[in-house]
Scaffold this active site. Structure first.
Site, PDB file in Angstrom:
ATOM      1  N   HIS A   1      39.979   2.011  44.587  1.00 51.62           N
ATOM      2  CA  HIS A   1      40.429   2.993  43.621  1.00 51.62           C
ATOM      3  C   HIS A   1      39.274   3.445  42.753  1.00 51.62           C
ATOM      4  O   HIS A   1      38.450   2.637  42.322  1.00 51.62           O
ATOM      5  CB  HIS A   1      41.521   2.399  42.728  1.00 51.62           C
ATOM      6  CG  HIS A   1      42.725   1.996  43.507  1.00 51.62           C
ATOM      7  ND1 HIS A   1      43.684   2.896  43.895  1.00 51.62           N
ATOM      8  CD2 HIS A   1      43.113   0.796  43.994  1.00 51.62           C
ATOM      9  CE1 HIS A   1      44.622   2.267  44.572  1.00 51.62           C
ATOM     10  NE2 HIS A   1      44.302   0.995  44.655  1.00 51.62           N
ATOM     11  N   THR A   2      39.239   4.765  42.506  1.00 52.31           N
ATOM     12  CA  THR A   2      38.199   5.274  41.614  1.00 52.31           C
ATOM     13  C   THR A   2      38.492   4.788  40.218  1.00 52.31           C
ATOM     14  O   THR A   2      39.493   5.156  39.621  1.00 52.31           O
ATOM     15  CB  THR A   2      38.216   6.810  41.624  1.00 52.31           C
ATOM     16  OG1 THR A   2      38.147   7.265  42.957  1.00 52.31           O
ATOM     17  CG2 THR A   2      37.038   7.346  40.851  1.00 52.31           C
ATOM     18  N   THR A   3      37.646   3.944  39.699  1.00 53.69           N
ATOM     19  CA  THR A   3      37.889   3.449  38.346  1.00 53.69           C
ATOM     20  C   THR A   3      36.977   4.122  37.337  1.00 53.69           C
ATOM     21  O   THR A   3      37.336   4.298  36.182  1.00 53.69           O
ATOM     22  CB  THR A   3      37.680   1.928  38.268  1.00 53.69           C
ATOM     23  OG1 THR A   3      36.425   1.632  38.882  1.00 53.69           O
ATOM     24  CG2 THR A   3      38.793   1.196  38.980  1.00 53.69           C
TER      25      THR A   3
END
Lengths: 236, 248
Positions: A13-15
């Site tokens: 996930h793009t954090t």
């Protein structure tokens, strides 16, 4: 857009974004819409890529710009261009209007947000269709807004006062350009991730026009600066 | 004729280059009761003759709204028509969900044609036994399309399909040059006149067996109600096709 990680089940996930672009400012004017961005992509706090075009032409009468993760910007440009191209296979001469792109991007952003893997962007779609000016904002959550003026990033904090005082929706193209230049001047002074080279693009009845990058005028020869730089001050 | 040697399935060509199963499917369309459509610069009108399976039954509807800007009239197997109708409605809904605008008409007809063609190229499938007249409005203008079981589609100024439709087409051939500039009322009366040509001697048009649907640039698709149909059928008596006005 299916990635190997999705298939294997270990979804990344793009954090947080890695390479980011700065604020986007978009206004309508009497003959169309105009969008301005700077030409910097930052690698964290390092001003790494200083000559980047961050405004893309999607179709004859639609342009797209965004602030945030630049690789997501590049991917969105591909997705939107794919839609424009798919219109060709139907041979009916019907192309999506700017509003169609705006809504599509809102659906895409919302879908990715629901998977907790967002497109890390604040998107601006601008266009001119059937005599109507269009400006759309899609944010990281998939919120969709249409408006006469749009600011993303730090511009939302620093530039709204300038826009409110010097712009109206029926101003000329030159007046709108001046307002945007003034806004980026202020941004360069106040936003640490801003750059003084900007790029303007406008869409009118003749189509989209993306201009060459230009440097905003900044003034550094203040007496205060000069005197502070005077060595004598620092010797006892 | 040795038709029966080559007509078992869709994957067999005849020596004359025909796919007999597809041609037989087109026959099913010709057996359906007549429906016709005609368009002007601003409106499309669909007229159909509804069949009543028996005295006790209701009349079979032949026109279905696909979206505010699009509608179809069917001739042939109603069950197959329902499948295509559902497909078209779903496509319009999905397009609207994604783009917040109406599905371009030609594009949807293309999709239906693609779906229909698929059924003509398999040993395990049969073609759809229904022809559609698709009326629609989009940025490109006012449209009337016909789709066939073969997977072909054509755009028309006016067209009639189904049983005894040749009579209606003959009427159209004489008068279609007037349709472009006709008013909505004139268009409806032309449509009903063409419909009248196609009914049998002992039949008559009334508000129960006639279905008229209208669609315009500023008019969402609606059916005419029973009273409006009655009024138009009365006006039909004195309608002069050439001058397009009521004559005493």
């Amino acid at each position: 857009m299916i990635f190997n990680s999705e298939i294997s089940g270990q979804q990344q996930h793009t954090t947080s974004p890695v390479v980011t672009g700065g604020s986007v400012i978009a206004l309508v004017y009497n003959g169309g819409v105009i969008v301005g961005t700077d030409t910097l992509c930052s690698y964290g706090s390092m001003a790494t890529f200083k000559n980047v075009q961050k405004i893309a032409q999607i179709s004859k009468n639609t342009i797209y710009a965004s602030s945030g993760e630049f690789s997501d910007f590049q991917q969105v440009v591909k997705e939107l261009a794919k839609i424009d191209r798919s219109a060709l296979q139907y041979d009916d001469g019907v192309h999506p209007s700017p509003k169609d792109y705006g809504n599509f991007l809102a659906r895409l952003s919302y879908k990715k947000r629901c998977k907790i893997n967002p497109l890390y962007l604040q998107n601006v779609i601008a266009g001119f269709h059937n005599g109507e000016r269009y400006l759309g904002l899609v944010d990281i959550y998939g919120t969709y807004l249409e408006s006469n003026f749009i600011t993303t990033g730090f511009a939302s904090y620093f530039c709204k006062a300038i826009i409110a005082n010097y712009w109206n929706e029926n101003c000329t193209l030159d007046q709108a350009k001046q307002v945007i230049r003034e806004c980026f001047k202020v941004l360069f002074c106040r936003d640490c991730r801003a750059h003084d080279v900007i790029q303007l693009a406008y869409v009118d009845a003749q189509g989209a026009h993306i201009e060459e990058p230009e440097r905003v005028e900044t003034k550094w020869d203040f007496n205060g600066f000069k005197s502070r730089a005077n060595e004598k001050l620092h010797t006892q | 004729m040795l038709k029966h040697l080559y007509d078992t399935d869709c994957v067999t060509w005849s020596p004359q280059g025909k796919l007999f199963q597809v041609e037989y499917a087109m026959e099913a369309v010709k057996q359906g009761s007549i429906c016709l459509g005609l368009k002007s610069n601003e409106y499309v009108v669909l007229c159909s003759l509804k069949r009543q399976p028996s005295e006790l039954a209701g009349y079979q509807e032949k026109q279905f709204k696909i979206d505010d800007h699009m509608a179809i009239a069917i001739a042939g197997l109603t069950a197959d028509a329902r499948v295509l109708c559902k497909y078209m409605r779903t496509e319009c809904l999905e397009y609207k969900y994604t783009y917040e605008s109406h599905h371009p008409v030609g594009r949807l007809v293309f999709k239906v044609a693609e779906k229909s063609q698929h059924k003509t190229q398999s040993g395990a499938k049969r073609p759809y036994g229904v022809g559609l007249l698709v009326a629609g409005i989009d940025p490109n203008g006012v449209h009337l399309f016909e789709t066939c079981p073969s997977g072909n589609y054509y755009e028309y100024k006016c067209q009639a399909i189904g049983s005894r439709s040749q009579a209606a087409r003959t009427y159209f051939e004489s008068w279609f040059h007037l349709f472009e500039k006709s008013t909505l009322e004139q268009l409806i009366l032309h449509g009903l006149s063409a419909l009248k040509k196609a009914i049998m001697e002992d039949e008559e048009l009334n508000e129960r067996n006639v279905e008229v649907g209208i669609l315009g640039k500023n008019q969402k698709f609606i059916h005419l109600n029973a009273q409006e149909l009655k009024d138009y059928i009365v006006k039909l008596e004195t309608f002069n096709a050439n001058t397009q006005i009521q004559q005493e």
